[in-house]
Design a protein around this motif. Structure first.
Motif, short mmCIF file in Angstrom:
data_model
loop_
_atom_site.label_atom_id
_atom_site.label_comp_id
_atom_site.label_asym_id
_atom_site.label_seq_id
_atom_site.Cartn_x
_atom_site.Cartn_y
_atom_site.Cartn_z
N GLU A 24 0.76 -1.38 -0.05
CA GLU A 24 0.42 -0.32 0.21
C GLU A 24 0.89 1.08 0.04
O GLU A 24 0.48 2.14 -0.39
CB GLU A 24 -1.03 -0.13 1.21
CG GLU A 24 -1.65 -1.06 0.81
CD GLU A 24 -3.15 -0.66 -0.07
OE1 GLU A 24 -3.13 0.17 -0.31
OE2 GLU A 24 -4.05 -1.14 -0.20
N ALA A 25 1.33 1.24 0.88
CA ALA A 25 2.66 2.21 0.88
C ALA A 25 3.72 2.87 -0.53
O ALA A 25 3.81 3.96 -0.96
CB ALA A 25 3.98 2.08 1.83
N ARG A 26 3.40 2.14 -1.06
CA ARG A 26 4.43 1.69 -2.16
C ARG A 26 3.98 2.41 -3.84
O ARG A 26 3.57 3.42 -4.20
CB ARG A 26 5.17 0.26 -3.66
CG ARG A 26 6.10 0.23 -2.37
CD ARG A 26 6.81 -1.46 -3.27
NE ARG A 26 6.07 -2.45 -2.88
CZ ARG A 26 5.87 -3.60 -2.35
NH1 ARG A 26 7.17 -2.97 -1.41
NH2 ARG A 26 5.04 -3.92 -2.43
N VAL A 27 2.44 2.13 -3.75
CA VAL A 27 1.16 2.33 -3.94
C VAL A 27 1.11 3.47 -3.72
O VAL A 27 0.25 4.58 -5.12
CB VAL A 27 -0.08 1.72 -4.53
CG1 VAL A 27 -1.69 2.02 -5.00
CG2 VAL A 27 0.21 -0.22 -4.32
N ARG A 28 0.85 4.15 -2.92
CA ARG A 28 0.40 5.44 -2.65
C ARG A 28 1.65 6.48 -2.12
O ARG A 28 1.17 7.40 -2.59
CB ARG A 28 0.10 5.42 -1.00
CG ARG A 28 -1.56 4.20 -1.41
CD ARG A 28 -1.84 4.30 0.30
NE ARG A 28 -3.24 3.67 0.42
CZ ARG A 28 -4.72 3.63 0.43
NH1 ARG A 28 -4.28 5.41 0.68
NH2 ARG A 28 -5.85 3.00 0.27
N ASP A 29 3.07 5.92 -2.57
CA ASP A 29 3.85 6.76 -2.60
C ASP A 29 4.23 7.14 -1.01
O ASP A 29 4.22 8.95 -1.15
CB ASP A 29 4.36 7.70 -3.23
CG ASP A 29 5.35 8.76 -3.28
OD1 ASP A 29 6.54 7.84 -3.43
OD2 ASP A 29 5.50 9.58 -4.23
N PRO A 80 11.20 -3.35 1.04
CA PRO A 80 9.66 -3.18 1.54
C PRO A 80 10.27 -1.62 -0.10
O PRO A 80 8.84 -1.56 -0.16
CB PRO A 80 9.63 -1.99 2.36
CG PRO A 80 11.26 -2.30 3.48
CD PRO A 80 11.39 -3.13 2.40
N GLY A 81 11.18 -1.54 -0.67
CA GLY A 81 10.84 -0.57 -1.79
C GLY A 81 10.26 0.73 -0.98
O GLY A 81 9.78 1.10 -2.12
N VAL A 82 10.03 1.12 -0.35
CA VAL A 82 9.70 2.49 0.60
C VAL A 82 10.58 2.86 1.72
O VAL A 82 11.20 2.42 2.12
CB VAL A 82 7.91 2.32 0.95
CG1 VAL A 82 7.39 2.06 -0.76
CG2 VAL A 82 7.47 1.55 2.08
#
Length: 170
Positions: A24-29, A80-82
């Motif tokens: 969700e954090a990746r999608v929402r930046d 995690p990518g974020v």
């Protein structure tokens, strides 16, 4: 800055919620904020229970180490990518999560927890509390199918019911 807040304990359910929160954090930046709540042993500093003055510090140190273990286990294979922030908060898990995710643009993720009637009676639902008190949207992550099957196996072992290995492959 928008944040995705998730509570962890180290259980399979909380690790599943952590992975969903990272997605969700990746999608929402957004920034991923991982919260582990810790409660000191009974009583506080200066109480008459005989705890040493170092008990709260030892509890905090153990919570920080537990959070490191959970993050290491969850993201061992892939990062995690974020942007990720780990946070140990003193207090109950439900209050810690609601206090951390206080912005209206935040997103709070929690695991659904146990659905067993006795466990719900003994430990109030963190997810229900967050749904009722959070100022931001709350996403409740259901248990993994593996977690459900493990619960079934544990119950069968507890009651000494024989397990047929063919039942596990269905």
């Amino acid at each position: 800055m928008r944040r995705v807040v998730v509570g962890v304990t180290g259980t399979l359910g909380s690790v599943a919620a952590l992975h969903r929160a990272a997605a969700e954090a990746r999608v929402r930046d957004a920034e991923l904020r991982v919260v582990l709540a810790c409660q000191s042993p009974v009583g506080e500093l200066g109480s008459r229970n005989g705890l040493s003055p170092s008990a709260p510090a030892e509890c905090r140190t153990a919570a920080v180490e537990r959070l490191r273990e959970v993050l290491g286990t969850a993201f061992r294979a892939a990062k995690p990518g974020v942007a990720l922030t780990g946070l140990t908060v003193r207090g109950t898990p439900r209050a810690a999560l609601v206090d951390t995710a206080r912005g209206v643009e935040d997103l709070l993720l929690v695991g659904s927890g146990s659905r067993a009637p006795l466990r719900r009676l003994l430990r109030p639902s963190v997810a229900r509390y967050c749904l009722a008190h959070a100022a931001c949207p709350v996403l409740v992550v259901p248990p993994l199918p593996l977690q459900t099957e493990l619960g079934t196996v544990h119950r069968r072992n507890f009651w000494r019911i024989p397990l047929d290995p063919r039942e596990l492959t269905s």
